[in-house]
Design a protein around this motif. Structure first.
Motif, PDB file in Angstrom:
ATOM      1  N   HIS A  77       1.036   0.629  -9.756  1.00  0.00           N
ATOM      2  CA  HIS A  77       0.929   1.178  -8.399  1.00  0.00           C
ATOM      3  C   HIS A  77      -0.253   0.609  -7.613  1.00  0.00           C
ATOM      4  O   HIS A  77      -0.205   0.540  -6.396  1.00  0.00           O
ATOM      5  CB  HIS A  77       0.809   2.705  -8.450  1.00  0.00           C
ATOM      6  CG  HIS A  77       2.101   3.382  -8.777  1.00  0.00           C
ATOM      7  ND1 HIS A  77       2.468   3.681 -10.073  1.00  0.00           N
ATOM      8  CD2 HIS A  77       3.122   3.786  -8.004  1.00  0.00           C
ATOM      9  CE1 HIS A  77       3.659   4.264 -10.071  1.00  0.00           C
ATOM     10  NE2 HIS A  77       4.081   4.341  -8.824  1.00  0.00           N
ATOM     11  N   LEU A 146       0.007   2.717  -0.635  1.00  0.00           N
ATOM     12  CA  LEU A 146       0.418   4.049  -0.185  1.00  0.00           C
ATOM     13  C   LEU A 146      -0.234   5.181  -0.955  1.00  0.00           C
ATOM     14  O   LEU A 146       0.075   6.343  -0.724  1.00  0.00           O
ATOM     15  CB  LEU A 146       1.934   4.180  -0.293  1.00  0.00           C
ATOM     16  CG  LEU A 146       2.724   3.228   0.597  1.00  0.00           C
ATOM     17  CD1 LEU A 146       4.213   3.496   0.452  1.00  0.00           C
ATOM     18  CD2 LEU A 146       2.316   3.411   2.057  1.00  0.00           C
ATOM     19  N   PRO A 164       1.322   9.173  -7.056  1.00  0.00           N
ATOM     20  CA  PRO A 164       2.443   8.860  -6.177  1.00  0.00           C
ATOM     21  C   PRO A 164       3.775   9.318  -6.767  1.00  0.00           C
ATOM     22  O   PRO A 164       4.792   9.290  -6.088  1.00  0.00           O
ATOM     23  CB  PRO A 164       2.401   7.341  -6.073  1.00  0.00           C
ATOM     24  CG  PRO A 164       1.755   6.898  -7.348  1.00  0.00           C
ATOM     25  CD  PRO A 164       0.811   7.988  -7.765  1.00  0.00           C
ATOM     26  N   ARG A 197       2.301  10.218  -0.862  1.00  0.00           N
ATOM     27  CA  ARG A 197       2.424   8.834  -0.388  1.00  0.00           C
ATOM     28  C   ARG A 197       1.875   8.769   1.024  1.00  0.00           C
ATOM     29  O   ARG A 197       2.375   9.436   1.925  1.00  0.00           O
ATOM     30  CB  ARG A 197       3.898   8.382  -0.402  1.00  0.00           C
ATOM     31  CG  ARG A 197       4.435   8.383  -1.802  1.00  0.00           C
ATOM     32  CD  ARG A 197       5.829   7.798  -1.929  1.00  0.00           C
ATOM     33  NE  ARG A 197       6.250   8.033  -3.312  1.00  0.00           N
ATOM     34  CZ  ARG A 197       7.386   7.634  -3.853  1.00  0.00           C
ATOM     35  NH1 ARG A 197       8.258   6.954  -3.122  1.00  0.00           N
ATOM     36  NH2 ARG A 197       7.673   7.898  -5.111  1.00  0.00           N
TER      37      ARG A 197
END
Lengths: 598, 598
Positions: A77, A146, A164, A197
């Motif tokens: 991520h 994000l 997330p 997010r």
């Protein structure tokens, strides 16, 4: 079909959900559930827990929402969880570049395009800032991570991120969770909780938000041995929209059975097929309109690099198809990555049916010779010899073997290496399980269930709005109205009825405010299945005391004796009894109502 | 009493809770609930919802965990939510200065001391770094804000914070929530969810963590009119430790009733007293040992500046008293602050019983005169005239009045001011409600319930550990064990019993792994109230098939016919039936067991 504005207006007015922090002008992408919405969401989560944790025999855990950076380095991520951002040179507003392209060209799934191509498309179509209409051509498109970042601990602290996806809280604890599962595959672990997010441009009300609730199930399987109980769902009918149909000019979704789709290879994984079948029944149960529902396969360009096959459950809301669940075969990607990054074991010991006898080549170098000869490199040379023995035992047939360490060659007498082949008995092996994941977006399903339940019709000549929610989802099971508030006998009776219903385990709203018409409208808009009115007619005359029971969807009314009413309502609400309002109408006195579907 | 290490070891081994992210070395202050802990926590939250939302007729909402900066500017958290930090000049480790003082001197509640005094105490007692023993005397003590900060939106974004209490998500939405309550006081709003505090030095395992769950109830009242139903709890016995007892040399906690404590003014607020009484019964229900429990009043120095009276519910764990709930009379502080900062209305319109006739002084200045005379200041002068009319109407008896605007004096002819006194009818007034808040720390109560249930005794000559959890809290209601795994009739019977129990709504664990002794130990440590063993003896002979039912706490065993067993277990678990194991033992055949309390 309901207009989305109408649904959102009702949601706000009736306490389902609304933009949070309104007093401070709000912050895009954050919603608060009011009392009715929180109740529907809680009902939905309970129904999910019942189906995907309890009835599947899985374990539910609850992990923190803040996780350290190392987790997201491993999961990918930190590097890959990006959206494409383009900033307007005039007004400074940031936009999602892929959305601009999708909204202004015929192109779909622009998310999967490389950045250079996106910049080129902006130039080619002369796309402009949706806020101030300035030219965006030539502006750089950049990746924007994000994840919400924060700092853990005092001073500069250590970086942390709001998760997330809830899944990482499960993967990272696999070494302990497998112990709770007594080291036996397959097993499943679930989690329901917030995920985050930091969307560039949240939109579509509650559909694309920055904080949301996921309900995820991670199933850990031995890919060589474990089969799902596909027979349980093989006859379940599903509407599929496979990748090839999406890519064909006249392609479209079609209905088939889970069994056929798996047999024909349309669904690539038995496990994914199994979960589509289980989920299909669950969506029906919670009140998704299955005529506005499909399973859509990911296009090859959409697939995460680790995913062998991936399907989204999609519902149609406000004329758009939105993803409400992702079903992914995640392979051993997550556990392997966490094993690599943490240095811990993310495997399960798989016992063979019978012990296997294998030959294993090994060296036992004489370090008293290697040490003086190679100095600080002696250890590395010994390791290289072992590697060579495993790879190419025949090399030790010669008098001397040569290995390479950091580009240098080292020759060792075979006698010094002490090569031998041992016969060992192995009882099993360490394998990294594969993961099959159904990942549900709770808020989007709540929204779907509300929008799909939204109805307008006409009762006694007046238009009315109601939510035809499944009783299992409705915030309130029944509402009790005393017709007037200045009649003690009537109020006592209303209290008695309320008490009886609550004793029967029902969620009851007591409402004595405003006209009966107003109270009906209120409960119709909340989706309360039954309203009970206590009036003077019901307590006058010789017969037993009665109340009128009104069914939400038909607006039909029946007079039912007070002594029976709690049992009758409980029976109407219990899906197992299959008691219908018609039976009530037949058993007692029905009052004429005029209903017309608008 | 249980040693805390033993409880924590059991919690980890049996899937209650453990430090999160262990594969990456862990991050202090973050815990994951395993399957049994998540179930206990869920049971606790359900019991809370039942008592403080449903039965109190309150509304539950769910707000986001990330909130914008403006909220915390208003609430005071941005400026005041600090801990005192001192950094070691040698090893660089940060410590809570107040904890250093409490741990190394006789001083309590060092948190409430001013920074200068804390620095002086460090010098005076020559306090040293707990990590490396370096001198801390002379090091600066600094305020460290405990909120986790993040950034919302792309680019530099806008600052956001993880909420330090769920309460702010309720306060900030008051303008909408009061509409759902139809603008009538009193009403209560609840929320259960995560809250965050970036503790400088998390310690004591799960007791002082950085992410935790709160269950909060905000009761909005008209302080002049609304009384709690104190009669419902006035006879409830409570153990109180008031401020004066804490400050007296030989002071101690004592037992009294809620009614007496309120009458005598020991508890300063009826509402706080009411909630202490309600909560007392709830703690008992969920299994807090009430001999290790007290309500402690805040000392004057501890009180938040807005709080009139504040009590903590405290439980004794590992020899320490810890706060598990705070009961605060928050006055109108929160709503007033949000009204000031947002410019929105955080009031409720309070209707008078009868309309009131009041005289209201007003001016209606002739702007055609004021304009030319005072230019740009004319508007401000008109406003000043109105303010003067309200404050001192007699001033308008003279021919001329003088007002001040920004330090300048302006004189106006009384005729031009157009002064008059109107008689108006007022139907009510806008009031800012006061807030009474019970705020429960869910994780600490979960921990308390587990530690207070921890027992060691001896069964058949062997030591065993078990959790005497209340059945409502236990993760599993009953476990079913087939004695052997190679006897089809026995396995079928075990399946049948499991199915019957599940149909009766019970959470059932099926365990066929290891010896029966091992399986008992496992379930005892999880706190499962009843274990059912299906053995050969139960299906041989002429009588009906039977299984043995073993009660957790006594380890007594009784043979019960399969046809009766589901009903019997359900009755034993249902608090309303008051069916005891003794009755079962009397009705069926008991098997001798030897139990000794260690």
């Amino acid at each position: 079909m309901a207009e989305q504005e109408d649904v959102i207006e009702l949601a706000k007015r009736r306490g389902f959900f609304f933009g949070a922090n309104g007093a401070y002008g709000g912050v895009a992408g954050f919603y608060t559930y009011g009392p009715n919405g929180a109740a529907v969401k809680d009902n939905l989560e309970s129904a999910w827990r019942d189906r995907f944790t309890v009835r599947q025999g899985n374990m539910e855990i609850e992990a923190p929402t803040i996780m350290p950076e190392a987790v997201f380095e491993a999961s990918g991520h930190l590097d890959g969880f990006d959206d494409m951002l383009v900033e307007c040179p005039e007004c400074g507003e940031s936009h999602r570049a892929d959305h601009l392209i999708e909204d202004n060209t015929g192109i779909e799934e622009a998310e999967s395009l490389p950045i250079a191509e996106v910049e080129e498309l902006i130039r080619e179509h002369d796309l402009r800032c949706p806020s101030c209409d300035a030219e965006l051509a030539g502006e750089p498109v950049e990746d924007f991570n994000l994840m919400f970042e924060t700092s853990i601990g005092p001073g500069s602290g250590q970086p942390g991120y709001m998760r997330p996806e809830t899944a990482q809280g499960i993967f990272v604890e696999f070494p302990r969770l497998k112990e709770y599962a007594r080291n036996r595959l397959p097993f499943g672990v679930t989690q329901i909780g917030p995920a985050y997010r930091n969307e560039i441009s949240p939109r579509k009300g509650i559909i694309r938000v920055r904080e949301f609730t996921q309900a995820e199930l991670e199933t850990f399987i031995d890919p060589e041995e474990d089969e799902p109980p596909l027979h349980e769902v093989e006859d379940v009918e599903v509407t599929l929209y496979p990748a090839d149909e999406q890519e064909a000019d006249d392609g479209e979704a079609y209905t088939t059975t889970v069994g056929e789709a798996v047999d024909e290879g349309v669904i690539g994984s038995d496990w994914v097929g199994y979960y589509l079948g289980v989920a299909q029944g669950w969506y029906e149960r919670v009140g998704v309109d299955m005529d506005r529902f499909r399973f859509r396969q990911h296009l090859p360009g959409e697939l995460a690099h680790y995913a062998a096959d991936c399907w989204d459950a999609e519902s149609e809301v406000g004329g758009d198809w939105i993803e409400i669940t992702g079903f992914a075969y995640r392979s051993d990607y997550d556990l392997t990555k966490h094993a690599e990054h943490s240095g811990e074991s993310f495997t399960v010991f798989k016992q063979y049916d019978e012990p296997k006898t294998v030959e294993r080549a090994a060296v036992d170098p004489d370090m008293a010779t290697l040490g003086p000869e190679f100095g600080g490199d002696a250890g590395a040379v010994a390791e290289a010899l072992q590697t060579l023995a495993e790879r190419d035992p025949d090399a030790f047939d010669a008098d001397e073997v040569t290995v390479e360490v950091d580009g240098e060659s080292y020759s060792v007498d075979t006698d010094v290496a002490n090569f031998s082949v041992e016969t060992v008995t192995e009882n099993g092996e360490h394998i990294t399980p594969h993961v099959v994941e159904p990942s549900f977006g709770v808020d989007r399903i709540v929204y779907t269930v509300i929008e799909h339940a939204y109805r307008v019709d006409e009762v006694d000549g007046e238009e009315r709005t109601y939510l035809a929610l499944d009783p299992e989802m409705a915030a309130t099971d029944a509402a009790v109205f005393p017709l007037v508030s200045n009649d003690d006998r009537l109020l006592d009776l209303a209290d008695e009825v309320t008490g009886d219903l609550r004793k029967a385990g029902l969620a009851v709203e007591y409402d004595d405010s405003g006209s009966i018409g107003r109270r009906y409208r209120r409960q119709d808009e909340v989706g309360t299945p039954f309203c009970l009115t206590v009036d003077r007619d019901g307590i006058e005359g010789d017969g037993p005391d009665t109340v009128t029971v009104r069914e939400r969807d038909s607006a039909r009314q029946v007079r039912v004796p007070v002594s029976e009413v709690a049992d009758e309502i409980a029976a109407l609400l219990d899906p197992e009894t299959e008691r219908a309002f018609d039976a009530l109408a037949a058993a007692y006195d029905e009052i004429a109502t005029d209903v017309e579907t608008a």
